[in-house]
Write a protein that holds these residues in place. Structure first.
Motif, PDB file in Angstrom:
ATOM      1  N   LEU A  54       0.769  -1.024  -0.486  1.00  0.00           N
ATOM      2  CA  LEU A  54      -0.259   0.625  -0.129  1.00  0.00           C
ATOM      3  C   LEU A  54       1.050   1.242  -0.217  1.00  0.00           C
ATOM      4  CD1 LEU A  54      -2.717  -0.912   2.655  1.00  0.00           C
ATOM      5  CD2 LEU A  54      -3.431  -1.177   0.051  1.00  0.00           C
ATOM      6  N   THR A  55       0.582   2.382  -0.835  1.00  0.00           N
ATOM      7  CA  THR A  55       1.377   3.161  -1.267  1.00  0.00           C
ATOM      8  C   THR A  55       0.515   4.387  -0.815  1.00  0.00           C
ATOM      9  OG1 THR A  55       1.136   3.486  -3.228  1.00  0.00           O
ATOM     10  CG2 THR A  55       3.018   2.721  -2.473  1.00  0.00           C
ATOM     11  N   ASP A  56      -0.395   4.297  -0.290  1.00  0.00           N
ATOM     12  CA  ASP A  56      -1.178   6.044  -0.353  1.00  0.00           C
ATOM     13  C   ASP A  56      -1.455   6.017   1.417  1.00  0.00           C
ATOM     14  OD1 ASP A  56      -3.574   4.136   1.488  1.00  0.00           O
ATOM     15  OD2 ASP A  56      -3.775   2.919  -0.703  1.00  0.00           O
ATOM     16  N   LYS A  57      -1.296   7.031   1.969  1.00  0.00           N
ATOM     17  CA  LYS A  57      -2.151   7.611   2.995  1.00  0.00           C
ATOM     18  C   LYS A  57      -3.547   7.477   4.404  1.00  0.00           C
ATOM     19  CE  LYS A  57       2.549   9.771   2.934  1.00  0.00           C
ATOM     20  NZ  LYS A  57       3.127   8.338   3.600  1.00  0.00           N
ATOM     21  N   GLU A  58      -4.127   7.129   3.507  1.00  0.00           N
ATOM     22  CA  GLU A  58      -4.876   6.870   4.170  1.00  0.00           C
ATOM     23  C   GLU A  58      -5.588   5.785   4.553  1.00  0.00           C
ATOM     24  OE1 GLU A  58      -8.250   8.625   3.296  1.00  0.00           O
ATOM     25  OE2 GLU A  58      -7.101   9.428   2.181  1.00  0.00           O
ATOM     26  N   PRO A  59      -6.369   5.669   6.333  1.00  0.00           N
ATOM     27  CA  PRO A  59      -6.317   5.592   7.200  1.00  0.00           C
ATOM     28  C   PRO A  59      -7.026   4.068   6.815  1.00  0.00           C
ATOM     29  CG  PRO A  59      -7.824   6.987   7.859  1.00  0.00           C
ATOM     30  CD  PRO A  59      -7.031   7.486   6.061  1.00  0.00           C
ATOM     31  N   PHE A  60      -7.188   2.339   7.221  1.00  0.00           N
ATOM     32  CA  PHE A  60      -8.455   1.503   7.191  1.00  0.00           C
ATOM     33  C   PHE A  60      -8.663   1.246   8.617  1.00  0.00           C
ATOM     34  CE2 PHE A  60      -3.218   1.055   7.626  1.00  0.00           C
ATOM     35  CZ  PHE A  60      -3.238  -0.255   8.377  1.00  0.00           C
TER      36      PHE A  60
ATOM     37  N   ARG B  28      -3.361   3.664  10.562  1.00  0.00           N
ATOM     38  CA  ARG B  28      -2.719   4.458   9.458  1.00  0.00           C
ATOM     39  C   ARG B  28      -1.473   4.283   9.240  1.00  0.00           C
ATOM     40  NH1 ARG B  28      -3.699   9.441   7.479  1.00  0.00           N
ATOM     41  NH2 ARG B  28      -5.848  10.327   8.561  1.00  0.00           N
ATOM     42  N   PHE B  29      -0.449   3.944   8.102  1.00  0.00           N
ATOM     43  CA  PHE B  29       0.786   4.216   7.693  1.00  0.00           C
ATOM     44  C   PHE B  29       1.191   5.437   7.398  1.00  0.00           C
ATOM     45  CE2 PHE B  29      -0.811   0.535   4.640  1.00  0.00           C
ATOM     46  CZ  PHE B  29       0.172  -0.646   5.640  1.00  0.00           C
TER      47      PHE B  29
ATOM     48  N   ASN C  91      12.962   6.567   6.435  1.00  0.00           N
ATOM     49  CA  ASN C  91      12.395   5.661   5.399  1.00  0.00           C
ATOM     50  C   ASN C  91      11.720   4.146   5.425  1.00  0.00           C
ATOM     51  OD1 ASN C  91      10.492   6.547   2.896  1.00  0.00           O
ATOM     52  ND2 ASN C  91      12.006   5.412   1.611  1.00  0.00           N
ATOM     53  N   THR C  92      11.565   3.887   7.015  1.00  0.00           N
ATOM     54  CA  THR C  92      11.157   2.799   7.014  1.00  0.00           C
ATOM     55  C   THR C  92       9.494   2.567   7.702  1.00  0.00           C
ATOM     56  OG1 THR C  92      12.893   2.260   8.296  1.00  0.00           O
ATOM     57  CG2 THR C  92      10.812   0.868   8.878  1.00  0.00           C
ATOM     58  N   ARG C  93       8.596   2.193   6.809  1.00  0.00           N
ATOM     59  CA  ARG C  93       7.112   1.775   7.307  1.00  0.00           C
ATOM     60  C   ARG C  93       6.523   1.260   8.664  1.00  0.00           C
ATOM     61  NH1 ARG C  93       3.063  -0.396   2.619  1.00  0.00           N
ATOM     62  NH2 ARG C  93       4.131  -1.975   3.169  1.00  0.00           N
ATOM     63  N   TYR C  94       5.597   1.899   9.214  1.00  0.00           N
ATOM     64  CA  TYR C  94       5.488   1.198   9.956  1.00  0.00           C
ATOM     65  C   TYR C  94       3.725   1.536  10.407  1.00  0.00           C
ATOM     66  CZ  TYR C  94       9.541   1.819  12.300  1.00  0.00           C
ATOM     67  OH  TYR C  94      11.083   1.484  12.992  1.00  0.00           O
ATOM     68  N   ILE C  95       3.375   0.744  11.013  1.00  0.00           N
ATOM     69  CA  ILE C  95       1.276   1.280  11.238  1.00  0.00           C
ATOM     70  C   ILE C  95       1.148   1.411  12.697  1.00  0.00           C
ATOM     71  CG2 ILE C  95      -1.247   0.172  11.581  1.00  0.00           C
ATOM     72  CD1 ILE C  95      -0.046  -1.898   9.380  1.00  0.00           C
ATOM     73  N   LEU C  96       0.189   2.755  12.772  1.00  0.00           N
ATOM     74  CA  LEU C  96       0.414   2.512  14.235  1.00  0.00           C
ATOM     75  C   LEU C  96      -1.624   2.667  14.529  1.00  0.00           C
ATOM     76  CD1 LEU C  96       0.342   4.981  16.639  1.00  0.00           C
ATOM     77  CD2 LEU C  96      -0.874   6.323  15.703  1.00  0.00           C
TER      78      LEU C  96
END
Length: 347
Positions: free
Chosen positions: A79-85, A102-103, A109-114
Motif C-alpha cells: 500500500l502506498t496511499d496514506k489513507e487510514p483503514f 494508519r501507515f 524511510n521505514t514504514r510502520y503502522i500505528l
C-alpha cells in the motif's frame, strides 16, 4: 497594538517523546506501533492490560495466538496511499474492538503502522438486543394478526377427523387419523405460544408462594420425568411470598424442567430448588446433562433457534418474556457436568 502572551511558559515548553508516551498511556483505548517485521516497538498501558506484555513476540502471536502473519494484515500488502483503514477485532476473551490503522514512515524511510482500538463490545450487544426486539415485535404482530384466523379452520378439521375416526368402517385408518390430529394439536400449541408473545405485561399478579406452585405441579413434573427414566429431586427452602401470575409461572417451570429432562440421559437426577438470596426468591433448575456449547448458549432465546428435532425455538423465548414481565432475572451456569438455570424474583 501588539499581542501579549499571558502564558509564555506553555508556548515555549518543548514537548518531548516521553511526554507523548505518557499522554498515550492515559488514553482509554489501546495504542500500539507495528514494525515491518511484525514486532511491537511501542504499546500503551491499555494494550498491555488487554494482550499482556508482548516482549519479543510478533503482533500476530500476541493478538491472535498465530504462528504466522494474519492473511489480511496490511503489512503484507504493498500500500502506498496514506489513507487510514479500519476493521473489527475479537480478542480471546470475547471482547470486540474497532481498530483503526494508519501507515507512516520515519526519518529512515521505514514504514510502520500505528494502530488504535476502542472497545465496542457493549455497543455490539445493544445492536444485537435491538435486532432481537425488532424480531420479537414482528413475531408479536404476526401472532396477533393471524393466530385466531388459523385456529378456527384447525378446530374444524380436527373435529371432522375425530368424527371419521369413530366410524366403524374406517377403523383401519384410525392410526392415520390420530397422527393428523396430533399434528394439528402441535400446530395449535405453536399458535398458543405465538399468542403468549403478544403480551407486554403480566396481569392478575397475586401474592403467593412459589413453593406452593411447584408442589401443585409436582405430579405432572414427576410423570414427565418418569417417562424418560429421570429422577426429580425437590429442595424447597423457606421463602417469602411474592407477586406472581400462577399460570405463567407454571408454564415457566414446566418449560425449564422439560428442557432439563431432554438434556439428560436416563438414570440422571434433575433438581428443582428454591431459596432466599438477600432480597430475592431464587428458583434453580439443575440438570446433569452435557452442558451447553458457547455458540448455542449465545443464541438461547432467539426466535426459531432450537437444537431439538421437533422444537419450535419459542419455548425459552417465552420463558424470557415471562421472567421479564415479573421483573425477574435469569442466569445460566453451564459446564460439562450440567446446566443450572437461576431465576431470581425480586421481593
Amino acid at each position: 497594538m501588539a499581542f501579549e502572551n499571558p502564558y509564555p511558559q506553555y508556548l515555549e515548553q518543548k514537548i518531548d517523546t516521553k511526554m507523548i508516551f505518557s499522554l498515550l498511556d492515559e488514553l482509554p483505548q489501546f495504542v500500539c506501533l507495528l514494525a515491518p517485521d511484525f514486532s511491537i516497538p511501542y504499546y500503551n498501558r491499555v494494550f498491555k492490560q488487554i494482550f499482556g506484555d508482548p516482549g519479543q513476540k510478533k503482533c500476530y502471536d500476541v493478538v491472535r495466538g498465530y504462528n504466522h502473519p494474519c492473511p489480511n494484515c496490511p503489512l503484507l500488502n504493498d500500500l502506498t496511499d496514506k489513507e487510514p483503514f479500519s476493521w473489527e477485532l475479537t480478542t480471546k476473551s470475547g471482547r470486540i474492538y474497532s481498530v483503526n490503522g494508519r501507515f507512516f514512515t520515519d526519518e529512515t524511510n521505514t514504514r510502520y503502522i500505528l494502530k488504535t482500538g476502542i472497545d465496542i463490545t457493549d455497543k455490539k450487544k445493544i445492536e444485537y438486543d435491538i435486532t432481537r426486539i425488532d424480531r420479537m415485535n414482528l413475531i408479536a404482530e404476526m401472532a396477533a394478526g393471524i393466530a385466531h384466523e388459523i385456529r378456527n379452520p384447525l378446530t374444524t378439521v380436527k373435529g371432522f377427523l375425530q368424527m371419521l375416526g369413530w366410524k366403524s368402517d374406517l377403523q383401519q385408518y384410525q392410526d392415520y387419523y390420530q397422527l393428523m390430529i396430533n399434528e394439528l394439536e402441535r400446530a395449535n400449541c405453536i399458535i398458543t405460544e405465538f399468542l403468549s408473545l403478544t403480551k407486554n405485561q403480566t396481569e392478575d399478579l397475586e401474592l403467593q408462594n412459589l413453593n406452593t406452585i411447584i408442589q401443585t405441579l409436582s405430579p405432572l413434573i414427576h410423570a414427565d420425568a418418569l417417562q424418560s427414566e429421570i429422577t426429580i429431586v425437590e429442595e424447597l427452602g423457606e421463602i417469602t411470598d411474592i407477586s406472581l401470575n400462577e399460570k405463567e409461572v407454571r408454564q415457566l417451570i414446566l418449560n425449564l424442567v422439560r428442557n432439563g429432562i431432554e438434556a439428560m440421559e436416563a438414570g440422571k437426577d434433575l433438581k428443582v430448588k428454591t431459596y432466599m438470596d438477600s432480597d430475592e426468591v431464587v428458583l434453580a433448575i439443575i440438570d446433569q446433562g452435557k452442558g451447553i456449547e458457547p455458540e448455542v448458549l449465545a443464541k438461547l432465546g432467539v426466535p426459531f433457534f432450537t437444537t431439538k428435532e421437533a422444537g419450535t425455538g419459542l419455548g425459552l423465548m417465552i420463558c424470557k418474556n415471562i421472567i421479564k414481565r415479573h421483573n425477574a432475572k435469569m442466569d445460566i451456569v453451564t459446564s460439562s457436568k450440567g446446566t443450572t438455570f437461576y431465576i431470581r424474583f425480586p421481593v
